[in-house]
Design a protein around this motif. Structure first.
Motif, mmCIF file in Angstrom:
data_model
loop_
_atom_site.group_PDB
_atom_site.id
_atom_site.type_symbol
_atom_site.label_atom_id
_atom_site.label_comp_id
_atom_site.label_asym_id
_atom_site.label_seq_id
_atom_site.Cartn_x
_atom_site.Cartn_y
_atom_site.Cartn_z
ATOM 1 N N THR A 78 0.899 -1.398 0.083
ATOM 2 C CA THR A 78 -0.212 0.180 0.040
ATOM 3 C C THR A 78 0.693 1.241 0.015
ATOM 4 O OG1 THR A 78 -1.768 1.338 1.142
ATOM 5 C CG2 THR A 78 -0.039 -0.122 2.373
ATOM 6 N N ASP A 79 0.407 2.249 -0.628
ATOM 7 C CA ASP A 79 1.060 3.461 -0.558
ATOM 8 C C ASP A 79 0.376 4.469 0.378
ATOM 9 O OD1 ASP A 79 -1.314 4.266 -2.065
ATOM 10 O OD2 ASP A 79 -0.337 4.647 -3.742
ATOM 11 N N GLY A 80 -0.601 3.977 1.250
ATOM 12 C CA GLY A 80 -1.288 4.753 2.282
ATOM 13 C C GLY A 80 -2.844 4.824 1.912
ATOM 14 N N GLU A 81 -2.838 4.669 0.404
ATOM 15 C CA GLU A 81 -4.497 4.883 -0.085
ATOM 16 C C GLU A 81 -4.705 3.536 -0.850
ATOM 17 O OE1 GLU A 81 -4.506 8.933 -1.631
ATOM 18 O OE2 GLU A 81 -6.314 8.090 -2.882
ATOM 19 N N THR A 82 -4.068 3.353 -1.921
ATOM 20 C CA THR A 82 -4.369 2.127 -2.800
ATOM 21 C C THR A 82 -3.779 1.012 -1.949
ATOM 22 O OG1 THR A 82 -4.211 3.417 -4.776
ATOM 23 C CG2 THR A 82 -3.577 1.111 -4.921
ATOM 24 N N PRO A 108 -0.327 7.903 7.794
ATOM 25 C CA PRO A 108 -0.615 6.772 6.895
ATOM 26 C C PRO A 108 0.478 5.907 6.824
ATOM 27 C CG PRO A 108 0.061 8.883 5.704
ATOM 28 C CD PRO A 108 0.004 9.253 7.215
ATOM 29 N N ALA A 118 -4.471 6.481 7.962
ATOM 30 C CA ALA A 118 -4.344 8.106 7.132
ATOM 31 C C ALA A 118 -5.344 8.901 8.041
ATOM 32 C CB ALA A 118 -5.191 7.632 5.725
ATOM 33 N N ARG A 119 -6.698 8.471 8.464
ATOM 34 C CA ARG A 119 -7.365 9.527 9.090
ATOM 35 C C ARG A 119 -6.563 10.109 10.532
ATOM 36 N NH1 ARG A 119 -10.317 9.959 13.164
ATOM 37 N NH2 ARG A 119 -9.580 8.056 13.997
ATOM 38 N N GLY A 152 3.567 6.987 -3.869
ATOM 39 C CA GLY A 152 2.147 7.196 -3.762
ATOM 40 C C GLY A 152 1.534 7.033 -5.396
ATOM 41 N N LYS A 196 -7.232 3.035 5.814
ATOM 42 C CA LYS A 196 -7.966 4.402 5.868
ATOM 43 C C LYS A 196 -7.804 5.118 7.315
ATOM 44 C CE LYS A 196 -11.635 4.456 2.551
ATOM 45 N NZ LYS A 196 -12.674 3.677 2.305
ATOM 46 N N GLN A 229 2.477 3.288 4.702
ATOM 47 C CA GLN A 229 3.181 3.049 3.418
ATOM 48 C C GLN A 229 4.109 1.954 3.461
ATOM 49 O OE1 GLN A 229 6.175 2.629 1.424
ATOM 50 N NE2 GLN A 229 6.612 4.493 1.951
#
Ligand code: AMP
Ligand code: GLY
Length: 418
Positions: free
Chosen positions: A189-193, A253, A248-249, A304, A245, A255
């Motif tokens: 993960t890149d922190g999102e995907t 995040p 990140a919130r 990212g 998620k 990664q």
């Protein structure tokens, strides 16, 4: 692309090997590495815990990507030091690595993200420990809150042994016992995907039939033909994505590699633990089947841009890894025994020897750690992969060494239940 792998173990050898076979990679460097990694990478002497030194090495060799293998440097913030030098680094910040560094923190994140896991009590006193043990009843699960390389956990029916283990820890987490088979599911993960890899199974106990003490892992295999077809989708939806998620919130995040250790219980999937790095020895088996260039996944996470890489592609083959451990592992591994037979193993088809605790002494390869090396084999099916892996193990000669003979056996025989 020039890559630098930090660490010394089997996981790092598997990563360096995969990078050395990746057409997008021009140079593989490693620090401090081991004699097996030296066959596929240029080694450098750097303390993996020394962030500024790792960053300076990465700068000196012009690395485009640094991969931090083990948890300890991640928890210490080495990945941040590399990024501060302007170099892409695969691996979480120290704040995000707390998902592995503190079991109590991981429980808080899971609660906030509604991720299914074992009920747990975090205990600071002997009285709290006893109350929690008696609330759950046997089998007792007692975990040291701090990093313990997979060896800080005791699962026992013996109440006194559970109390004694807790007394040796600082903060301790007492958990509800989870039944059912265990699965390791890794996601990049890149922190999102979030891109899940193929699930694998690890064998944590030292001896056949899951007897003996917990270890760092005695073997692994993939794929899991017996697992539910929707396992990856379900774990992504209920575990991996909500956790990423939530991190990140919180402004921290995650990664890198999110490792979900899962139990497939009669009441559904539960997280046993998170790790913040590739698992060992599952990585050996998983990377042997990865078709997507590893560098693309790792760089995509570090920069990212993982969404542009797309889902990882896999060979249809099977892969089995068997760890050869030193006499006395895990309690008191003996070191310094000569290692013989590797030349013959090198002639086998579809077989790699992955070094972990090895060293060269007076020109002779010797054991230098508890898990000495592993043999990873691929085959058209699990039976062939097992046969090849054990053919390799049988050629290896190390005084007093031991290995499990039942890695992937139940899966091959079709007696795994999920
Ligand atoms: P951990 O370090 O948390 O992964 O624990 C190491 C091993 O202990 C796991 O792989 C499991 O085999 C076992 N274990 C940990 N937690 C539990 C649990 N709640 N129930 C049953 N077994 C567990
Ligand atoms: N195979 C277990 C671990 O890497 O923690």
């Amino acid at each position: 692309m020039k890559t630098l792998v930090i660490g010394t173990g089997g996981r790092e050898h598997a990563l360096a090997l995969a990078l050395s076979r990746d057409p997008q990679v021009t140079e593989v460097h490693a620090a401090p590495g081991n004699p097996g990694i030296a066959e596929v990478a240029t080694l450098h002497e750097v303390d993996p815990m020394d962030g500024p030194a790792v960053a300076a090495l990465a700068t000196a060799i012009g690395a485009d990507l640094v991969v931090i293998g083990p948890e300890a440097p991640l928890v210490a913030g080495v990945a941040d030091d590399v990024r501060a030098a302007g170099i892409a680094c695969f691996g979480p910040s120290p704040e995000a690595a707390q998902l592995e560094g503190s079991k109590a923190f991981a429980k808080q994140v899971m609660a906030a993200a509604e991720v299914p896991t074992a009920m747990a009590h975090v205990c600071e006193t002997a009285e709290q420990v006893i109350d929690a043990l008696d609330a759950f009843g046997p089998p007792y699960v007692v975990k040291d809150d701090a990093l313990a390389a997979g060896k800080g956990v005791v699962v026992t029916d013996d109440r006194q042994a559970a109390i004694d283990h807790a007394a040796q820890c600082g903060t301790v987490v007492i958990e509800e016992f989870l039944d059912g088979p265990e699965v390791s599911l890794f996601a990049i993960t890149d922190g999102e995907t979030v891109l899940p890899l193929q699930p694998a199974q690890d064998f944590k106990r030292a001896y056949d039939d899951d007897e003996g003490p917990n270890t760092g892992g005695m073997g692994a295999y993939t794929p899991l033909s017996w697992a539910p077809a929707d396992l990856v989708a379900e774990v992504s939806r209920r575990v991996l994505v909500p956790t990423v998620k939530e991190m990140a919130r919180r402004g921290t995040p995650f990664q890198g590699l999110l490792y979900a250790g899962l139990a497939l219980t009669s009441r559904g999937v539960r997280v046993i633990e998170f790790n913040a790095r590739f698992g060992d020895p599952e990585t050996q088996s998983i990377l042997a089947l990865l078709r997507t260039p590893l560098s693309a996944l790792l760089l995509g996470a570090a920069t990212g841009e993982l969404a542009e890489v797309g889902l990882p592609q896999w060979s249809k083959a099977s892969s089995v890894t068997v760890v050869v451990a030193a006499d006395g592992y895990p309690e008191a591994p003996r070191k310094g025994d000569p290692i013989g037979g590797l030349d013959q193993v090198a002639e086998l088809d579809g077989v790699d020897v992955i070094h972990a605790g090895t060293a060269v002494q007076d020109g002779q390869l010797v054991s230098a750690g508890g898990r000495i090396l592993s043999v990873t084999a691929i085959g058209d099916d699990l039976a062939e992969a097992r046969r090849r892996a054990y053919a390799g193990v049988d050629l290896i000669d190390i005084r007093g060494s031991h290995h499990r003979t039942d890695i992937a056996l139940a899966a091959e025989q079709g007696t795994m239940e999920s």
